[in-house]
Design a protein around this motif. Structure first.
Motif, PDB file in Angstrom:
ATOM      1  N   GLY A 198      23.964  28.061  41.381  1.00 19.96           N
ATOM      2  CA  GLY A 198      23.776  29.492  41.135  1.00 19.96           C
ATOM      3  C   GLY A 198      24.826  30.344  41.817  1.00 19.96           C
ATOM      4  N   ALA A 199      25.133  29.995  43.073  1.00 22.58           N
ATOM      5  CA  ALA A 199      26.158  30.748  43.806  1.00 22.58           C
ATOM      6  C   ALA A 199      27.530  30.561  43.176  1.00 22.58           C
ATOM      7  CB  ALA A 199      26.166  30.305  45.268  1.00 22.58           C
ATOM      8  N   LEU A 200      27.839  29.324  42.776  1.00 24.62           N
ATOM      9  CA  LEU A 200      29.140  29.077  42.144  1.00 24.62           C
ATOM     10  C   LEU A 200      29.274  29.803  40.811  1.00 24.62           C
ATOM     11  CD1 LEU A 200      29.753  25.294  42.887  1.00 24.62           C
ATOM     12  CD2 LEU A 200      30.961  27.259  43.831  1.00 24.62           C
ATOM     13  N   LEU A 201      28.214  29.819  40.020  1.00 26.72           N
ATOM     14  CA  LEU A 201      28.272  30.537  38.741  1.00 26.72           C
ATOM     15  C   LEU A 201      28.433  32.036  38.945  1.00 26.72           C
ATOM     16  CD1 LEU A 201      25.669  28.706  36.496  1.00 26.72           C
ATOM     17  CD2 LEU A 201      28.097  28.997  36.048  1.00 26.72           C
ATOM     18  N   THR A 202      27.752  32.582  39.925  1.00 26.90           N
ATOM     19  CA  THR A 202      27.872  34.020  40.200  1.00 26.90           C
ATOM     20  C   THR A 202      29.288  34.370  40.644  1.00 26.90           C
ATOM     21  OG1 THR A 202      25.542  34.074  40.831  1.00 26.90           O
ATOM     22  CG2 THR A 202      26.897  35.931  41.519  1.00 26.90           C
ATOM     23  N   GLY A 228      31.756  34.031  37.736  1.00 26.58           N
ATOM     24  CA  GLY A 228      31.664  35.155  36.815  1.00 26.58           C
ATOM     25  C   GLY A 228      32.423  36.370  37.307  1.00 26.58           C
ATOM     26  N   VAL A 229      32.302  36.656  38.586  1.00 24.90           N
ATOM     27  CA  VAL A 229      33.032  37.803  39.163  1.00 24.90           C
ATOM     28  C   VAL A 229      34.537  37.552  39.114  1.00 24.90           C
ATOM     29  CG1 VAL A 229      33.430  39.103  41.293  1.00 24.90           C
ATOM     30  CG2 VAL A 229      31.104  38.534  40.599  1.00 24.90           C
ATOM     31  N   VAL A 230      34.957  36.346  39.464  1.00 23.50           N
ATOM     32  CA  VAL A 230      36.390  36.009  39.440  1.00 23.50           C
ATOM     33  C   VAL A 230      36.922  36.058  38.008  1.00 23.50           C
ATOM     34  CG1 VAL A 230      38.038  34.136  39.843  1.00 23.50           C
ATOM     35  CG2 VAL A 230      36.329  34.689  41.566  1.00 23.50           C
ATOM     36  N   TYR A 231      36.132  35.569  37.046  1.00 22.51           N
ATOM     37  CA  TYR A 231      36.552  35.619  35.642  1.00 22.51           C
ATOM     38  C   TYR A 231      36.758  37.065  35.187  1.00 22.51           C
ATOM     39  CZ  TYR A 231      36.541  35.308  30.607  1.00 22.51           C
ATOM     40  OH  TYR A 231      36.885  35.437  29.294  1.00 22.51           O
ATOM     41  N   MET A 232      35.814  37.945  35.522  1.00 19.50           N
ATOM     42  CA  MET A 232      35.936  39.337  35.087  1.00 19.50           C
ATOM     43  C   MET A 232      37.118  40.031  35.754  1.00 19.50           C
ATOM     44  SD  MET A 232      31.893  40.317  34.687  1.00 19.50           S
ATOM     45  CE  MET A 232      32.145  41.946  35.223  1.00 19.50           C
ATOM     46  N   GLN A 253      34.878  42.228  26.132  1.00 22.83           N
ATOM     47  CA  GLN A 253      35.883  41.494  26.888  1.00 22.83           C
ATOM     48  C   GLN A 253      35.279  40.704  28.040  1.00 22.83           C
ATOM     49  OE1 GLN A 253      36.212  44.900  26.489  1.00 22.83           O
ATOM     50  NE2 GLN A 253      37.878  45.055  25.023  1.00 22.83           N
ATOM     51  N   ASN A 254      34.133  41.140  28.551  1.00 24.51           N
ATOM     52  CA  ASN A 254      33.589  40.559  29.771  1.00 24.51           C
ATOM     53  C   ASN A 254      32.322  39.747  29.575  1.00 24.51           C
ATOM     54  OD1 ASN A 254      35.592  41.650  31.470  1.00 24.51           O
ATOM     55  ND2 ASN A 254      34.583  43.616  31.402  1.00 24.51           N
ATOM     56  N   TRP A 255      31.919  39.464  28.353  1.00 23.51           N
ATOM     57  CA  TRP A 255      30.643  38.785  28.151  1.00 23.51           C
ATOM     58  C   TRP A 255      30.592  37.396  28.774  1.00 23.51           C
ATOM     59  CZ3 TRP A 255      29.998  34.248  25.591  1.00 23.51           C
ATOM     60  CH2 TRP A 255      30.993  33.862  24.709  1.00 23.51           C
ATOM     61  N   PRO A 256      31.675  36.594  28.788  1.00 17.52           N
ATOM     62  CA  PRO A 256      31.545  35.288  29.450  1.00 17.52           C
ATOM     63  C   PRO A 256      31.265  35.420  30.954  1.00 17.52           C
ATOM     64  CG  PRO A 256      33.479  35.313  28.034  1.00 17.52           C
ATOM     65  CD  PRO A 256      32.985  36.710  28.120  1.00 17.52           C
ATOM     66  N   GLY A 257      31.921  36.354  31.593  1.00 17.50           N
ATOM     67  CA  GLY A 257      31.681  36.574  33.021  1.00 17.50           C
ATOM     68  C   GLY A 257      30.278  37.089  33.286  1.00 17.50           C
ATOM     69  N   LEU A 258      29.805  37.987  32.429  1.00 18.62           N
ATOM     70  CA  LEU A 258      28.446  38.508  32.591  1.00 18.62           C
ATOM     71  C   LEU A 258      27.398  37.421  32.378  1.00 18.62           C
ATOM     72  CD1 LEU A 258      28.863  41.950  30.799  1.00 18.62           C
ATOM     73  CD2 LEU A 258      28.615  41.527  33.245  1.00 18.62           C
ATOM     74  N   VAL A 259      27.642  36.514  31.441  1.00 17.87           N
ATOM     75  CA  VAL A 259      26.709  35.404  31.212  1.00 17.87           C
ATOM     76  C   VAL A 259      26.685  34.488  32.432  1.00 17.87           C
ATOM     77  CG1 VAL A 259      26.332  33.321  29.840  1.00 17.87           C
ATOM     78  CG2 VAL A 259      26.826  35.481  28.704  1.00 17.87           C
ATOM     79  N   MET A 260      27.857  34.185  32.996  1.00 16.98           N
ATOM     80  CA  MET A 260      27.903  33.329  34.187  1.00 16.98           C
ATOM     81  C   MET A 260      27.153  33.965  35.348  1.00 16.98           C
ATOM     82  SD  MET A 260      31.626  31.502  34.370  1.00 16.98           S
ATOM     83  CE  MET A 260      32.692  32.768  33.715  1.00 16.98           C
ATOM     84  N   ILE A 261      27.366  35.271  35.548  1.00 18.47           N
ATOM     85  CA  ILE A 261      26.671  35.972  36.627  1.00 18.47           C
ATOM     86  C   ILE A 261      25.164  35.967  36.377  1.00 18.47           C
ATOM     87  CG2 ILE A 261      26.324  38.233  37.695  1.00 18.47           C
ATOM     88  CD1 ILE A 261      29.326  38.735  37.251  1.00 18.47           C
ATOM     89  N   GLY A 262      24.754  36.227  35.145  1.00 26.51           N
ATOM     90  CA  GLY A 262      23.331  36.253  34.818  1.00 26.51           C
ATOM     91  C   GLY A 262      22.653  34.908  35.037  1.00 26.51           C
TER      92      GLY A 262
END
Length: 84
Positions: free
Chosen positions: A6-10, A13-17, A63-72
């Motif tokens: 969970g921490a890695l995905l969050t 996601g921030v780094v991706y965005m 533009q940011n949906w993959p990062g938002l999905v990872m964070i979610g």
């Protein structure tokens, strides 16, 4: 294991965005214009840190949906441990 994932995905996601925003171009330059469009109306002539018409398009959902999905998913995984 779930907490680490969970921490890695969050974080991912921030780094991706952030990376997606930086790949779109320099934030201090005015937005590029098409040849048939007039030049943007800038606060000062030449390159500036404050272009008037830059807008917040880099924050768009498309533009940011993959990062938002990872964070979610990361937040859901982190909260699933807290609820147990």
């Amino acid at each position: 294991m779930t907490v680490i994932l969970g921490a890695l995905l969050t974080i991912a996601g921030v780094v991706y965005m952030a990376g997606a925003t930086l790949r779109r171009g320099r934030l201090s330059d005015p937005a590029p214009t098409a040849p048939d469009r007039p030049a943007p109306n800038l606060a000062t002539p030449g390159p500036t840190l404050e272009p008037r018409r830059r807008g917040l398009g880099f924050l768009g959902l498309s533009q940011n949906w993959p990062g938002l999905v990872m964070i979610g998913v990361g937040i859901i995984l982190l909260l699933s441990i807290a609820v147990r």
